[in-house]
Structures are given as structure tokens and as C-alpha cells.
Design an enzyme around this catalytic site. Structure first.
Site, short mmCIF file in Angstrom:
data_model
loop_
_atom_site.label_atom_id
_atom_site.label_comp_id
_atom_site.label_asym_id
_atom_site.label_seq_id
_atom_site.Cartn_x
_atom_site.Cartn_y
_atom_site.Cartn_z
CG ASP A 161 8.79 10.98 -20.02
OD1 ASP A 161 8.00 10.26 -20.66
OD2 ASP A 161 8.74 12.23 -20.03
CE LYS A 162 16.81 8.85 -14.74
NZ LYS A 162 18.08 9.53 -15.06
CD GLU A 231 25.33 13.72 -12.05
OE1 GLU A 231 24.51 14.27 -12.79
OE2 GLU A 231 25.10 12.64 -11.46
N GLY A 248 22.73 7.12 -17.35
CA GLY A 248 23.00 5.96 -18.19
C GLY A 248 24.31 5.35 -17.72
CB SER A 249 25.40 3.95 -14.91
OG SER A 249 25.23 5.33 -14.68
CD GLU A 275 19.01 6.43 -16.88
OE1 GLU A 275 19.41 6.75 -15.75
OE2 GLU A 275 19.09 5.27 -17.33
CD GLU A 411 22.63 1.84 -13.05
OE1 GLU A 411 22.44 3.05 -12.83
OE2 GLU A 411 22.23 1.26 -14.09
CE LYS A 415 24.70 4.19 -10.61
NZ LYS A 415 23.42 4.82 -10.95
#
Length: 439
Positions: A161-162, A231, A248-249, A275, A411, A415
Site C-alpha cells: 500500500d505504501k 516527529e 502526508g507532506s 497515506e 519533497e 526535507k
């Protein structure tokens, strides 16, 4: 958690915060700063040698329980002395448990209130001359986009899925890189983050096995793991627990209007909400057996760093068993889909196959745990490993159905900017290929 910051000593602790930063030394200190407090554990840091070569989580936790059972010296008579002398385990746990867990036992721990911006020294000389550095991305940008495309293909075929795919940025300088001014810069740029510095032994390859170089932590450290994570993985304070997963960013914009547009689009992006939901469900599933109560908000909120907007869900709960420590909670959750993917085994296999480098401690966790079980662990992101005149920076992006290679590359660039700003280098300015609200 057992930090003993109360109204009677806040003023004194505020005066101590800057002193803790001044006393920091990368080779002999574990430094950890949050919006609420600052912690400095100083040498001698006693490395848990019994963990050498141990990769099984339960065996690691069992060895740590044995460590707590050992007698220790007198705590002292005053609250401040007891707080400083309270035995804690601090350190770093890797993404892949086959890499050496590096934890240290220390009694010489100092805790103060959070650092005020005016207390943080501003230093422009960080040992890096932009004209005399060499930068190399692994993989390069085109290969990273190809990797994202491959991951999307696997997801569309139902294999997972991810999956989180990362990039590693090598920087070599003509001078020795100094950790102290970089730490100060990270503290100034990310006051709401969890800023950390952990001494690590150099990991050397011997055939297919990783071995640690033997060093005296009282005099030197070969590698410094330095970063400012947004986080929180887990916090335990008595029977109360808090987790704050991010997933999710979208990169921020210097244009205030565009910046707010991106933030609002992130809140309605079906791709990013999906996500985020995968991560929240996995963490709730890991925590529920350990908690008699667990509150999970139905919708995420937004948090902002200097460079990114993130979807955020803060979970709170009450432990079922008071003997469950913060480290045990963290181990039960690690690695989360926020840094690995889901299902975990399939995502990890995909990372091992696609990524051409070892993550080591990136996307692992760093933090502390005391003998009462209280403590705090954060996800090791927005970080770099520093060794003499070289740095290795890391950044990743969560790939799900609908991910577009150019957006995911953008992304990772945003980061990476967290650490690049701290060392005086500008981030790569990229434009998102489409609005998150359209996905």
C-alpha cells in the site's frame, strides 16, 4: 515524565539552559532539546556492550531490564541532585535492527527548561565553504524518479500500500565539519522540533557483517548523529502516553499566499490523507494492546516546520500496565509506516531491493528512558551523520498510489533543506507539478 521541572525552579532552569548548550561536546554528550525542556547527558557515557551483535528486539529489552536491576550509587539529597543523578538510557536505535543498536547508560544528566532564541549563539563559521565542497546524491535525481515509478507500479499491482523511498546526500568539505555551530543553527531554525546529537561508533564493513570500531567515548567519537526531527514517536509520563505520527507532506513556499494555499490543499488531498490514514491505523494497532484507553482523533491537523507542511495526528492514551516502558512502546511501533511503509515486511523488502545504500540510523529513533519507564523517543529524520570533513544527509518520501516522481523528488529536496540551511547552504528550489488538492 520524571523531569522535575516545576514552578519553583523555572527561573533557575532558564538560566541553566544556555549553559547546557555551552557544555555540549559532540563526542561525549547526548544532547536533546524540545519545546518544553533541554537535556544534556555527559560523559562518561557507558555504552551497553551487552547489546553488541544483538538484533532481536525482545533480547535487547531483556538486556536493558537486567541493566536496570544493577545497583547504583547514592542519588543525592536534593531534588536537583536526584534529577541529575537519575540513571537513564539514552541513544540511537537503527532503522534496520541488523545494524548495531547504540545505547548508553548515564547518571550525569542535566535538565533545564527550553532554550530561548536569544540564548542560542549565532555562528556563521560552520566549517563549510560553499566554494570548497563536493555534493553527490545517491541515487541521482533521475534514478530517484525511476525508483518512485517502480514503487508506484508495485503498489498498483497490489504488492503493498505504501513504501518510503529515501535519498542520501554526501557532502565533502575541505575543512573539518564542526558539530557545535550546526547544532546551534538547528536549534534556531527549528524551535518547535526535537533537536538532538548522539555520539556513535564508526560502523565498518567486514564481509557482509557490520562491526563497530572500538573507541573511548570519554575522549572521542568517530561519528556524530545530528538532527532536528519534527516527529514524536512516543512519550511516556507515568501511565500517560502520547504519539504524534506525521505522514502526508508538502514543501512550504516563501510566498505567504501560496504557502497557505498549499497547507489547505494538503488537508483535502486524497493521496496524502490516504497515506496519513495508513500510518495512524498502524500505530493505533501497535498501541491498543498496551493501553487500556487510546484516543485517536478522526481527522488530522497541520503542523509546520521551516521547510514543510505535515499532516499530524496526536494520539493520547493510558497504559494497561505500569511496567511498560517508553522504550518498549517505541520498539512495539518501530518502524512505523511513516518511515517504512505498509505492510511492513513487504515495504522493507522493497526498500532493501530499491535503495542502493544503508540507512543506518536514519528513520530509526533516538531518545531516552529512565528507570521508572518514563521517556521520550523521536523518529530520526531531518538528520545527518558527521565524520571529520564529511556529512551524509538523508530525506525520504512516502510513495502511495497516485504519487508522481517529480513531486516526491521535490519533497525530498525540501526535507533536505532543513539540514542544508543549518550548514549555510540553500535548498534546491523546486515547483510542485500540481496542486495536492487535485489528487
Amino acid at each position: 515524565m520524571s523531569i522535575d521541572i516545576d514552578s519553583t525552579n523555572v527561573r533557575q532552569l532558564q538560566n541553566q539552559a544556555a549553559k547546557l548548550l555551552q557544555r555540549y561536546h559532540p563526542s561525549t554528550s547526548f544532547f536533546y532539546a524540545t519545546p518544553k525542556y533541554t537535556m544534556l547527558a555527559q560523559g562518561p557515557l557507558t555504552r551497553l556492550e551487552t547489546l553488541e551483535g544483538v538484533t532481536e528486539r525482545e533480547e535487547i529489552l531483556s538486556l536493558i531490564r537486567k541493566e536496570w536491576a544493577k545497583p547504583m550509587s547514592d542519588y543525592g539529597s536534593t531534588s536537583e541532585e536526584r534529577n541529575h543523578r537519575k540513571r537513564r538510557i539514552v541513544g540511537a536505535i537503527p532503522f534496520d535492527m541488523n545494524v548495531q543498536t547504540q545505547l548508553y547508560v548515564c547518571e550525569n544528566v542535566h535538565i533545564s527548561s527550553s532554550l530561548r532564541k536569544e540564548e542560542i549563539p549565532y555562528e556563521t563559521n560552520r566549517g563549510l565553504d560553499p566554494a570548497e565542497i563536493v555534493m553527490r546524491s545517491e541515487p541521482n535525481e533521475e534514478q530517484y524518479k525511476a525508483d518512485v515509478s517502480e514503487a508506484v507500479r508495485l503498489i498498483n499491482r497490489g504488492h503493498l500500500d505504501k513504501v518510503v523511498l529515501a535519498r542520501k546526500l554526501h557532502i565533502k568539505s575541505s575543512k573539518t565539519v564542526q558539530a557545535e555551530p550546526i547544532l546551534s543553527a538547528l536549534l534556531r531554525l527549528n524551535p518547535e522540533g526535537y533537536t538532538f546529537s548522539v555520539p556513535l561508533t564508526k560502523m565498518k564493513k567486514a564481509g557482509n557483517n557490520s562491526m563497530s570500531a572500538s573507541i573511548d567515548l570519554q575522549t572521542q567519537s568517530t561519528v556524530t548523529l545530528l538532527g532536528a526531527s519534527p516527529e514524536l514517536l512516543i512519550r511516556r509520563t507515568g501511565m500517560e502516553v502520547t504519539a504524534n505520527p506525521l505522514a502526508g507532506s508538502i514543501p512550504r513556499s516563501e510566498d505567504p499566499v501560496e504557502d497557505q494555499k498549499r497547507a489547505q490543499n494538503l488537508l483535502i488531498s486524497s493521496k496524502d490523507l490516504h497515506e496519513h490514514e495508513l500510518v495512524v491505523k498502524a500505530i493505533a494497532t501497535a498501541l491498543r494492546p498496551l493501553c487500556r484507553e487510546l484516543h485517536v482523533p478522526q481527522k488530522p491537523s497541520l503542523i509546520a516546520t521551516e521547510t514543510m507542511w505535515h499532516l499530524s495526528t496526536e494520539m493520547t492514551g493510558v497504559l494497561e500496565d505500569s511496567s511498560t516502558t517508553s522504550l518498549e512502546l517505541a520498539m512495539a511501533m518501530h518502524p512505523t509506516p511513516a518511515v517504512c511503509g505498509t505492510p511492513t515486511k513487504e515495504a522493507k523488502k522493497t526498500i532493501d531491493r530499491i535503495e542502493a545504500f544503508d540507512r543506518d540510523y536514519y528513520t530509526g529513533m533516538i531518545g531516552w528512558c529512565d528507570e521508572e519507564g518514563d521517556g521520550e523517543w523521536v523518529v530520526t529524520i531531518r538528520c545527518a551523520e558527521i565524520e571529520e570533513n564529511e556529512l551524509c544527509l538523508y530525506a525520504g518520501a512516502g510513495i502511495v498510489a497516485g504519487s508522481k516522481p517529480e513531486d516526491e523528488l521535490a519533497e525530498t529536496a525540501a526535507k533536505l533543506a532543513t539540514f542544508l540551511q543549518a550548514i549555510g547552504l540553500k535548498e534546491d528550489k523546486r515547483v510542485m507539478t500540481l496542486s495536492r488538492g487535485d489528487q
